[in-house]
Design an enzyme around this catalytic site. Sequence first.
Site, mmCIF file in Angstrom:
data_model
loop_
_atom_site.group_PDB
_atom_site.id
_atom_site.type_symbol
_atom_site.label_atom_id
_atom_site.label_comp_id
_atom_site.label_asym_id
_atom_site.label_seq_id
_atom_site.Cartn_x
_atom_site.Cartn_y
_atom_site.Cartn_z
ATOM 1 N N ARG A 38 0.713 -1.045 -0.039
ATOM 2 C CA ARG A 38 -0.243 -0.101 0.037
ATOM 3 C C ARG A 38 0.937 1.366 -0.128
ATOM 4 O O ARG A 38 0.479 2.160 -0.574
ATOM 5 C CB ARG A 38 -0.980 -0.096 1.058
ATOM 6 C CG ARG A 38 -2.068 -1.001 1.063
ATOM 7 C CD ARG A 38 -2.979 -1.044 1.920
ATOM 8 N NE ARG A 38 -4.320 -1.698 1.751
ATOM 9 C CZ ARG A 38 -5.407 -2.093 2.468
ATOM 10 N NH1 ARG A 38 -5.447 -1.527 3.836
ATOM 11 N NH2 ARG A 38 -6.374 -2.793 1.958
ATOM 12 N N LYS A 199 -18.488 -18.342 1.202
ATOM 13 C CA LYS A 199 -19.789 -18.245 1.638
ATOM 14 C C LYS A 199 -20.608 -17.368 0.751
ATOM 15 O O LYS A 199 -20.068 -16.245 0.363
ATOM 16 C CB LYS A 199 -20.105 -17.680 3.055
ATOM 17 C CG LYS A 199 -19.446 -18.556 4.076
ATOM 18 C CD LYS A 199 -19.672 -17.927 5.667
ATOM 19 C CE LYS A 199 -19.384 -18.930 6.661
ATOM 20 N NZ LYS A 199 -19.818 -18.523 7.964
ATOM 21 N N GLY A 356 -10.484 -9.099 -0.564
ATOM 22 C CA GLY A 356 -10.238 -10.404 0.317
ATOM 23 C C GLY A 356 -9.205 -11.020 0.056
ATOM 24 O O GLY A 356 -7.925 -10.707 -0.214
ATOM 25 N N GLY A 379 -12.820 -4.121 0.925
ATOM 26 C CA GLY A 379 -14.347 -3.684 0.861
ATOM 27 C C GLY A 379 -14.678 -2.654 -0.083
ATOM 28 O O GLY A 379 -15.962 -2.724 -0.647
#
Length: 398
Positions: A38, A199, A356, A379
């Site tokens: 980053r 999920k 993620g 996100g």
Amino acid sequence: MASFKTLDMIGDVTGKRVLVRVDLNVPMSDGKVSDATRIERILPTLTELSQKGAKVILLAHFGRPKNGPDASLSLRPVAEVTAAMLNQPVGFAADCVGAEAASTINAMANGDIVLLENTRFHAGDENNDPEFAKALAANGDIFINDAFSAAHRAHASTEGLAHLLPAFAGRTMQAELEALEKGLGKPAKPVLAIVGGAKVSTKIDLLMNLVKKVDALVIGGGMANTFLAARGTSVGKSLCEHDLAGTAKLIMIEAATAGCAIILPVDGVIAREFKAGAASEVVGIEHVPDDAMILDAGPKTIEAINAWIDRAATLVWNGPLGAFEIEPFDRATVAAAKHAAAQTRAGALVSVAGGGDTVAALNHAGAADDFTYVSTAGGAFLEWMEGKPLPGVDVLKG
């Protein structure tokens, strides 16, 4: 996506105090930065502004401080690493507002760079408190947001400031927005999305948005098991959200209505236990034993995915296709990633990935560098894929 204001529109910045919101929320181990990706991404913006004679003042958050200042969440060690990577000094102020920040900024010469302490040491940042935003703005003449990863939150240091000072996108933000525009905004068709991960429950909005925007959707990882089960296929002891069968069916109906092909595994790599070196075999997806788990897509599925990658002009990727952290359950992710990278290198594919585990999975495959763009935004990247507004981006529109 409307056009947004960039550094090319900023004019002369000599002697101007330029507040730059950056993402320095980097992983730390034993007080040292363990992954500087980053920091690396913000260097072009900082170097450009410094060379043009601006007084470059960095705003960033770090971690999740609960009750004000917390020495373990100070940005001071990050200032040292940033200085080393820029190959020029980076000053540090022990607060981001008030006398401490002001005196450090007043002492700056043109071209100097200073990092202010963690904005989240003040509750006003996350609350987007107008008074806190004014206190931040008092130290600057221009605001630049170069932190796409924090752009999905309307905080004082990402959104509030942009209403108080002339606001522009930094080079990292610009690269991210341009890549996203190529991915889903105005993509070359056909568009293929690959969505994996454990999920369905965490990606319902994402899948509902994608089936209306892409020509084909590959569903992999544990998520695929929920769709297979909803279709009536037995998945044995595999990770599966049986209670979301109705949601999976609804997504498949939406896809059919929108003309989006859904690609599910036709074979799988199964094992009785989830550990390195566990005995595994490939079976047709209709023949998963009751005591086994599907831990990766099989070779016929990989072939089908690669055939779709060959047909696609644009690929948007989020999430691994199997339990890639443990061999041999990384094969589908690695094979598809390498194939997408080769197509991108050949100029046949625009490939945009992020969110993620995706970055880790593509790095594991050795494919990340060949993708058109890999977002580290987590996100914010997911919310963009879900079609949600990003407050920190919307305020930069021209």
